[in-house]
Design an enzyme around this catalytic site. Structure first.
Site, PDB file in Angstrom:
ATOM      1  N   LYS A 275     -41.618  15.679 -11.997  1.00 46.23           N
ATOM      2  CA  LYS A 275     -41.463  14.256 -11.721  1.00 46.23           C
ATOM      3  C   LYS A 275     -42.240  13.918 -10.441  1.00 46.23           C
ATOM      4  O   LYS A 275     -42.140  14.627  -9.455  1.00 46.23           O
ATOM      5  CB  LYS A 275     -39.967  13.950 -11.530  1.00 46.23           C
ATOM      6  CG  LYS A 275     -39.549  12.681 -12.199  1.00 46.23           C
ATOM      7  CD  LYS A 275     -38.055  12.574 -12.360  1.00 46.23           C
ATOM      8  CE  LYS A 275     -37.711  11.109 -12.576  1.00 46.23           C
ATOM      9  NZ  LYS A 275     -36.365  10.896 -13.045  1.00 46.23           N
ATOM     10  N   GLU A 359     -23.009   6.256 -22.315  1.00 47.46           N
ATOM     11  CA  GLU A 359     -22.076   5.192 -21.927  1.00 47.46           C
ATOM     12  C   GLU A 359     -20.845   5.125 -22.831  1.00 47.46           C
ATOM     13  O   GLU A 359     -19.731   4.874 -22.352  1.00 47.46           O
ATOM     14  CB  GLU A 359     -22.801   3.838 -21.901  1.00 47.46           C
ATOM     15  CG  GLU A 359     -23.822   3.705 -20.762  1.00 47.46           C
ATOM     16  CD  GLU A 359     -25.140   4.433 -21.006  1.00 47.46           C
ATOM     17  OE1 GLU A 359     -25.344   4.926 -22.138  1.00 47.46           O
ATOM     18  OE2 GLU A 359     -25.957   4.515 -20.083  1.00 47.46           O
ATOM     19  N   ARG A 387     -24.003  -0.344 -24.998  1.00 44.91           N
ATOM     20  CA  ARG A 387     -23.895   0.874 -25.802  1.00 44.91           C
ATOM     21  C   ARG A 387     -22.436   1.254 -26.082  1.00 44.91           C
ATOM     22  O   ARG A 387     -22.142   1.980 -27.013  1.00 44.91           O
ATOM     23  CB  ARG A 387     -24.513   2.045 -25.025  1.00 44.91           C
ATOM     24  CG  ARG A 387     -25.977   2.185 -25.153  1.00 44.91           C
ATOM     25  CD  ARG A 387     -26.335   2.792 -26.493  1.00 44.91           C
ATOM     26  NE  ARG A 387     -27.736   2.618 -26.767  1.00 44.91           N
ATOM     27  CZ  ARG A 387     -28.679   3.442 -26.353  1.00 44.91           C
ATOM     28  NH1 ARG A 387     -28.353   4.516 -25.678  1.00 44.91           N
ATOM     29  NH2 ARG A 387     -29.933   3.205 -26.628  1.00 44.91           N
TER      30      ARG A 387
HETATM   31  C1  TPP Z   1     -28.689   3.854 -22.367  1.00 42.37           C
HETATM   32  C2  TPP Z   1     -29.278   3.986 -20.992  1.00 42.37           C
HETATM   33  N1  TPP Z   1     -28.499   4.379 -19.966  1.00 42.37           N
HETATM   34  C3  TPP Z   1     -29.007   4.489 -18.730  1.00 42.37           C
HETATM   35  C4  TPP Z   1     -30.321   4.217 -18.495  1.00 42.37           C
HETATM   36  C5  TPP Z   1     -30.875   4.303 -17.086  1.00 42.37           C
HETATM   37  N2  TPP Z   1     -31.854   5.380 -16.997  1.00 42.37           N
HETATM   38  C6  TPP Z   1     -33.169   5.158 -17.026  1.00 42.37           C
HETATM   39  S1  TPP Z   1     -34.057   6.542 -16.946  1.00 42.37           S
HETATM   40  C7  TPP Z   1     -32.675   7.491 -16.819  1.00 42.37           C
HETATM   41  C8  TPP Z   1     -32.771   8.984 -16.681  1.00 42.37           C
HETATM   42  C9  TPP Z   1     -33.665   9.512 -17.694  1.00 42.37           C
HETATM   43  O1  TPP Z   1     -33.849  10.864 -17.500  1.00 42.37           O
HETATM   44  P1  TPP Z   1     -34.954  11.582 -18.349  1.00 42.37           P
HETATM   45  O2  TPP Z   1     -34.868  11.138 -19.769  1.00 42.37           O
HETATM   46  O3  TPP Z   1     -34.873  13.009 -18.068  1.00 42.37           O
HETATM   47  O4  TPP Z   1     -36.311  10.951 -17.821  1.00 42.37           O
HETATM   48  P2  TPP Z   1     -37.044  11.171 -16.421  1.00 42.37           P
HETATM   49  O5  TPP Z   1     -36.825   9.911 -15.654  1.00 42.37           O
HETATM   50  O6  TPP Z   1     -36.453  12.359 -15.752  1.00 42.37           O
HETATM   51  O7  TPP Z   1     -38.470  11.354 -16.770  1.00 42.37           O
HETATM   52  C10 TPP Z   1     -31.533   6.709 -16.857  1.00 42.37           C
HETATM   53  C11 TPP Z   1     -30.163   7.220 -16.760  1.00 42.37           C
HETATM   54  C12 TPP Z   1     -31.107   3.815 -19.591  1.00 42.37           C
HETATM   55  N3  TPP Z   1     -32.397   3.511 -19.459  1.00 42.37           N
HETATM   56  N4  TPP Z   1     -30.570   3.719 -20.822  1.00 42.37           N
END
Ligand code: TPP
Length: 616
Positions: A275, A359, A387
């Site tokens: 990242k 969620e 959700r």
């Molecule tokens: C349903 C939902 N819950 C929470 C979020 C907020 N959110 C955006 S990115 C993320 C983490 C994602 O982690 P990952 O898939 O590993 O992607 P990275 O940012 O590490 O590349 C979260 C919790 C979201 N976009 N959608």
């Protein structure tokens, strides 16, 4: 299409990767955005565009916050400087923006299900393309992703799922799944085991080196590989597991994708990325640079703190509250920082549950806690609470369990746009029996609402916006709000009453002097309770002979607080001239909160105009 990438050499692609990173960093420094996730996928995007042909094949991004390189490299390089600005490029994939954005996102966990559906439709039309879902290790913890994976065996032919594993969600990584993914050492163990077996075979007498024996040993090795790497999980779902490979090594990525391209089986390719890759401040602090406002490119320092008054006040208050009440616990779905739980997590880690991006599970888990006497607070953004709708109905409200939903980002959130605005929660919560709904107008009022909720035995939903209320000084102990009462904020000798919801009072109070100069007077009542509605509101309407009513709220007009008041007026056979200011029946795009409020009729300008219309 995209021939220049398909024909490029590795060296040319490496130059293109560097150039793309520059554009991403520069633009995010000016406009803010999801910098660290998007820097992590530059090589992966290039490799996908080199190997696959988007005339035939499709790429589906999960969440889509990592798709900036995709936008730049497909068809939006010239417009990318408008990222997240009103009328400009969206921060997430959007079908209306480009034919290359085949599936809109913003919320996590959708890519596998969408990819399966897209592939079924493509192939039903006679196409033979591949559909590629790119999903992060965090988004993989979403239940929806598992539901999609569970269908991979049935519909997953020609679907390639790429697990973009950077060992992080937004803050850290949590849960059993992330422990599976981090079995990197065991990958080495497997390699070591293979070398040992090879050596052993080389030293066996020729008789033992027959084809059958070698086949048996190969199979034993394959099954031990599954036990040693994360593959066994995905293979259980019917995927062929490949990886892990280095997601920043273009040659390895391209060779692997070329290898996998003719294979029609459902495949899961595990890719390790970093990242923030390529920008030192983001590599050092990916948590801060996950999603960030404008910053100084040279130092990586944000220009403004991204603090939100309500969230920060809450974050300071919770440790005091939790020390007073042993029953309390807090639940977050992978967003401890965004919801203000960082401090509590530091001070009382055993009372904070981070359940991953899930969620629905978060809410049902809270219902379970409440069923056995704990008092759970579930902290979610309004748009992600969507959700969990059935969990709220079926697990919390139907059993009348005392779960407190702390709904952050209720209202327009600004630059993240349509997927992230929290403008439906009042409408969908209001229809659920047993639910009490409060929209505090100030930070202390939010604490008072929580204190009230904790004195009740049923479910409470408390929604508050991104931003600040009155910005009041911190107080570590606040009295519970009185039950089902609002507050008369301004008492004028007038038949016009403005009812404000949450921070709508900013506009109503702010316009008083200007409208007074025009000879227009109105009273202001802060509703505070959307459900049940304060009886006092109807007493005021009667006593003061109110004839005209304006309601202002940052929620869809359809089903919002204004519509609740109209329903109640109708039940009482009261007829008033009303103006409901809320969001129209359309998805609101991205832009600053201030400009969206004005353009979509929930700002000070719209409020003044409505009062003027009624005063005529
Ligand atoms: C349903 C939902 N819950 C929470 C979020 C907020 N959110 C955006 S990115 C993320 C983490 C994602 O982690 P990952 O898939 O590993 O992607 P990275 O940012 O590490 O590349 C979260 C919790 C979201 N976009 N959608």
């Amino acid at each position: 299409m995209l021939e220049h990438i398909r024909n490029a050499s590795i060296e040319e692609l490496e130059r293109l990767a560097a150039e793309t990173r520059e554009i991403i960093i520069d633009t995010c420094a000016k406009n803010g955005g999801h910098l660290a996730p998007s820097l992590g996928t530059v090589e992966l995007t290039l490799a996908l565009l080199k190997v696959f042909d988007l005339e035939r094949d499709r790429i589906v991004w999960d969440v889509g916050h990592q798709a900036y390189a995709h936008k730049i490299l497909t068809d939006r390089k010239d417009r990318f400087h408008t990222l997240r600005t009103f009328g400009g490029i969206s921060g997430f994939p959007k079908r209306s923006e480009s034919p290359y954005d085949v599936f809109g996102t913003g919320h996590g966990g959708t890519s596998i299900s969408a990819a399966l559906g897209i592939k079924e439709a493509l192939h039903a039309r006679g196409g033979d393309g591949k559909v590629i879902a790119v999903i992060g290790d965090g988004s993989m913890t979403s239940g929806l992703a598992f539901e999609g994976m569970n269908n991979a065996e049935a519909f997953g032919k020609n679907v390639l799922t790429i697990l973009n594993d950077n060992d992080m969600f937004i803050a850290t990584s949590v849960g059993g799944l992330s422990r599976w993914f981090s079995r990197k050492l065991t990958g080495h163990a497997y390699a070591g085991l293979r070398t040992e077996v090879k050596n052993l075979l080389a030293h066996l007498p020729p008789f033992f080196r027959g084809e059958r024996i070698i086949e048996i040993i190969r199979k034993a090795l394959e099954s031990s590989k599954s036990l040693l790497t994360p593959g066994i999980l995905f293979e259980g779902f019917g995927f062929q597991y490949v990886g892990p490979i280095d997601g920043h090594n273009l040659k390895e990525l391209i060779e692997t994708l070329e290898d996998l391209k003719p294979n029609g089986e459902p495949i899961l390719l595990h890719v390790h990325t970093k990242k923030g890759k390529g920008y030192a401040p983001a590599e050092e602090n990916p948590r801060l640079f996950h999603g960030i406002g404008p910053f100084d490119r040279a130092t990586g320092k944000p220009y403004k703190s991204s603090k939100s008054g309500f969230t920060d006040y809450l974050g300071q208050y919770l440790p005091h509250l939790f020390r007073r009440d042993e029953r309390l616990c807090a639940i977050t779905a992978a967003m401890p920082d965004g919801t203000g739980l960082t401090q509590l997590q530091k001070e009382l880690p055993e009372r904070v549950y981070d359940v991953g991006m899930s969620e629905g599970h978060a809410v049902t888990f809270a219902a379970g806690l409440a069923a056995e006497g704990r008092r759970p607070l579930v902290l979610l953004y309004s748009s992600f609470l969507q959700r969990a709708f059935d969990s709220v109905v079926h697990d919390v409200a139907l059993q009348n369990l005392p779960v407190v939903l702390l709904i952050d980002r209720g209202g327009l959130v600004g630059e993240d746009g349509a997927t992230h605005h929290g403008v439906f929660d009042i409408s969908f919560l209001r229809s659920i029996p047993n639910m009490t709904i409060i929209a505090p107008r100030s930070e202390p009022e939010l604490m008072g609402a929580i204190e009230r909720a904790l004195k009740s035995d049923g479910p409470f939903a408390i929604r508050y916006p991104r931003g600040s209320g009155t910005g009041a000084a911190f107080n570590r102990r606040i009295e519970p709000l009185p039950y089902a009462q609002g507050e008369l904020l301004h008492d004028a000798d007038s038949d016009i009453l403005a009812v404000t919801v949450g921070i709508g009072d900013h506009h109503a109070l702010g316009q008083l002097p200007l409208l007074k100069k025009e000879g227009i007077r109105y009273s202001i009542y802060d509703l505070r309770y959307i459900k049940p509605l304060p009886e006092e509101l109807f007493e005021i309407i009667k006593k003061r002979k109110i004839k005209k009513l304006v309601v202002i709220e940052e929620n869809a007009v359809a089903g919002g607080a204004g519509s609740a008041i109209l329903e109640e007026l109708s039940r009482r056979h009261l007829t008033l001239r009303t103006e409901l200011l809320g969001l129209p029946d359309q998805f609101i795009p991205h832009g600053t909160q201030a400009e969206l409020r004005e353009k979509f009729g929930v700002g000070a300008g719209a409020f003044a105009a409505a009062i003027r219309r009624l005063a005529k």
